[in-house]
Design a protein around this motif. Structure first.
Motif, PDB file in Angstrom:
ATOM      1  N   SER A 158       0.828  -1.093   0.015  1.00 45.91           N
ATOM      2  CA  SER A 158      -0.030   0.088  -0.010  1.00 45.91           C
ATOM      3  C   SER A 158       0.789   1.284  -0.026  1.00 45.91           C
ATOM      4  N   VAL A 159       0.182   2.563  -0.348  1.00 48.21           N
ATOM      5  CA  VAL A 159       0.804   3.613  -0.602  1.00 48.21           C
ATOM      6  C   VAL A 159      -0.183   4.645  -0.250  1.00 48.21           C
ATOM      7  N   ARG A 160       0.166   5.907   0.185  1.00 43.57           N
ATOM      8  CA  ARG A 160      -0.638   6.986   0.575  1.00 43.57           C
ATOM      9  C   ARG A 160      -0.155   8.224  -0.302  1.00 43.57           C
ATOM     10  N   GLY A 161      -0.944   9.071  -0.674  1.00 47.61           N
ATOM     11  CA  GLY A 161      -0.821  10.108  -1.256  1.00 47.61           C
ATOM     12  C   GLY A 161      -1.869  11.576  -1.093  1.00 47.61           C
ATOM     13  N   LEU A 162      -1.363  12.620  -0.983  1.00 51.30           N
ATOM     14  CA  LEU A 162      -2.362  13.839  -0.940  1.00 51.30           C
ATOM     15  C   LEU A 162      -1.561  14.929  -1.594  1.00 51.30           C
ATOM     16  N   THR A 163      -2.181  15.836  -2.453  1.00 53.97           N
ATOM     17  CA  THR A 163      -1.784  17.105  -2.640  1.00 53.97           C
ATOM     18  C   THR A 163      -2.032  18.070  -1.794  1.00 53.97           C
ATOM     19  N   ASP A 164      -1.044  18.951  -1.318  1.00 56.84           N
ATOM     20  CA  ASP A 164      -1.289  19.971  -0.380  1.00 56.84           C
ATOM     21  C   ASP A 164      -1.398  21.151  -1.137  1.00 56.84           C
ATOM     22  N   ALA A 165      -1.653  22.375  -0.060  1.00 59.85           N
ATOM     23  CA  ALA A 165      -2.068  23.714  -0.899  1.00 59.85           C
ATOM     24  C   ALA A 165      -1.122  24.084  -2.006  1.00 59.85           C
ATOM     25  N   GLU A 166       0.163  23.933  -1.745  1.00 61.04           N
ATOM     26  CA  GLU A 166       1.269  24.388  -2.660  1.00 61.04           C
ATOM     27  C   GLU A 166       1.441  23.463  -3.883  1.00 61.04           C
ATOM     28  N   THR A 201       2.470  19.802  -8.946  1.00 61.62           N
ATOM     29  CA  THR A 201       3.906  20.265  -9.662  1.00 61.62           C
ATOM     30  C   THR A 201       5.064  19.293  -9.531  1.00 61.62           C
ATOM     31  N   ARG A 202       5.188  18.704  -8.141  1.00 56.58           N
ATOM     32  CA  ARG A 202       5.982  17.883  -7.843  1.00 56.58           C
ATOM     33  C   ARG A 202       5.609  16.982  -6.737  1.00 56.58           C
ATOM     34  N   PHE A 203       6.695  15.936  -6.279  1.00 56.32           N
ATOM     35  CA  PHE A 203       6.292  14.876  -5.467  1.00 56.32           C
ATOM     36  C   PHE A 203       7.307  15.044  -4.387  1.00 56.32           C
ATOM     37  N   ARG A 204       6.804  14.906  -3.176  1.00 51.29           N
ATOM     38  CA  ARG A 204       7.996  14.605  -1.980  1.00 51.29           C
ATOM     39  C   ARG A 204       7.720  13.350  -1.085  1.00 51.29           C
ATOM     40  N   ILE A 205       8.768  12.799  -0.826  1.00 52.80           N
ATOM     41  CA  ILE A 205       8.574  11.781  -0.073  1.00 52.80           C
ATOM     42  C   ILE A 205       9.725  11.654   1.142  1.00 52.80           C
ATOM     43  N   HIS A 206       9.533  10.758   2.278  1.00 52.20           N
ATOM     44  CA  HIS A 206      10.643  10.897   3.144  1.00 52.20           C
ATOM     45  C   HIS A 206      10.833   9.609   3.693  1.00 52.20           C
ATOM     46  N   THR A 207      12.046   9.217   4.095  1.00 45.18           N
ATOM     47  CA  THR A 207      12.331   8.018   4.833  1.00 45.18           C
ATOM     48  C   THR A 207      13.322   8.334   5.772  1.00 45.18           C
ATOM     49  N   GLY A 208      13.663   7.313   6.700  1.00 47.21           N
ATOM     50  CA  GLY A 208      14.561   7.356   7.789  1.00 47.21           C
ATOM     51  C   GLY A 208      15.899   7.468   6.924  1.00 47.21           C
ATOM     52  N   HIS A 209      17.004   8.042   7.753  1.00 45.75           N
ATOM     53  CA  HIS A 209      18.263   8.099   7.006  1.00 45.75           C
ATOM     54  C   HIS A 209      19.225   6.858   6.914  1.00 45.75           C
ATOM     55  N   ARG A 210      18.607   5.910   7.515  1.00 41.93           N
ATOM     56  CA  ARG A 210      19.354   4.737   7.492  1.00 41.93           C
ATOM     57  C   ARG A 210      18.805   3.462   6.775  1.00 41.93           C
ATOM     58  N   SER A 211      17.569   4.059   5.839  1.00 43.16           N
ATOM     59  CA  SER A 211      16.629   3.059   5.185  1.00 43.16           C
ATOM     60  C   SER A 211      17.262   3.051   3.766  1.00 43.16           C
ATOM     61  N   THR A 252       2.024  20.383  -3.961  1.00 42.14           N
ATOM     62  CA  THR A 252       3.168  19.126  -3.638  1.00 42.14           C
ATOM     63  C   THR A 252       2.428  18.139  -3.401  1.00 42.14           C
ATOM     64  N   GLY A 253       2.640  16.965  -4.223  1.00 47.40           N
ATOM     65  CA  GLY A 253       2.101  15.523  -3.879  1.00 47.40           C
ATOM     66  C   GLY A 253       2.901  14.843  -2.547  1.00 47.40           C
ATOM     67  N   GLN A 254       2.372  14.889  -1.683  1.00 48.04           N
ATOM     68  CA  GLN A 254       3.079  14.325  -0.429  1.00 48.04           C
ATOM     69  C   GLN A 254       2.506  12.734  -0.416  1.00 48.04           C
ATOM     70  N   ILE A 255       3.774  12.162  -0.569  1.00 45.55           N
ATOM     71  CA  ILE A 255       3.673  10.407  -0.537  1.00 45.55           C
ATOM     72  C   ILE A 255       3.970   9.656   0.780  1.00 45.55           C
TER      73      ILE A 255
END
Length: 166
Positions: free
Chosen positions: A69-77, A115-125, A79-82
């Motif tokens: 599974s994966v989740r996403g939403l587009t914020d007010a700016e 306009t863009r996508f943003r994702i984050h993950t832990g620094h050791r991943s 940016t697709g937050q994934i």
């Protein structure tokens, strides 16, 4: 097995399986950081239900079983937050994470001003970071999550329309 994995939008009846899958998948992340208070492990079933109702959530299915599974939403700016991208441990390494990522990117650009996508993950991943780089994401910064884990922020520009590749 003989069945292929399909990707589709999550439905209300998938909530419990998504909840259990996230808990299973993020155990290895918790172990990696020595922190069992990371969001997917403390999130409630009601919170997952609210995400499925409000956000764009895709699932990978093997028959009736939700295996990713994966989740996403587009914020007010725009940016697709994934987030919360996960694949059942027994199916990792077969391209499902990339397929889910492309599906949510495609969904976030369909009829939206993403306009863009943003994702984050832990620094050791490292596995996650390799996947995101391979899919065109570049590091844009880092932050510390509410659970104390240092997170790497990655972004890529939206090239609408995104090829679903699912």
């Amino acid at each position: 097995m003989g069945m292929s994995v399909t990707i589709s939008a999550a439905a209300t009846q998938d909530v419990e399986q998504i909840f259990r899958l996230r808990y299973l998948c993020f155990q290895s992340e918790a172990e990696l950081y020595g922190n069992y208070r990371i969001d997917p492990l403390v999130q409630t079933l009601d919170a997952v239900r609210a995400e499925v109702e409000a956000d764009l959530v895709f699932v990978a299915r093997l028959g009736d079983e939700v295996v990713g599974s994966v989740r996403g939403l587009t914020d007010a700016e725009g940016t697709g937050q994934i987030g919360e991208l996960c694949v059942h441990p027994r199916l990792q390494g077969h391209g499902l994470g990339a397929r889910l990522l492309r599906a949510v990117e495609s969904g976030l650009t369909a009829g939206r001003a993403t306009t863009r996508f943003r994702i984050h993950t832990g620094h050791r991943s490292e596995g996650n970071l390799r996947l995101y780089r391979r899919e065109g994401y570049a590091r844009v910064g880092d932050t510390t999550g509410p659970d104390g884990v240092r997170m790497i922020l990655l972004e890529k520009e939206s090239a609408a329309p995104v090829a679903a590749g699912v």
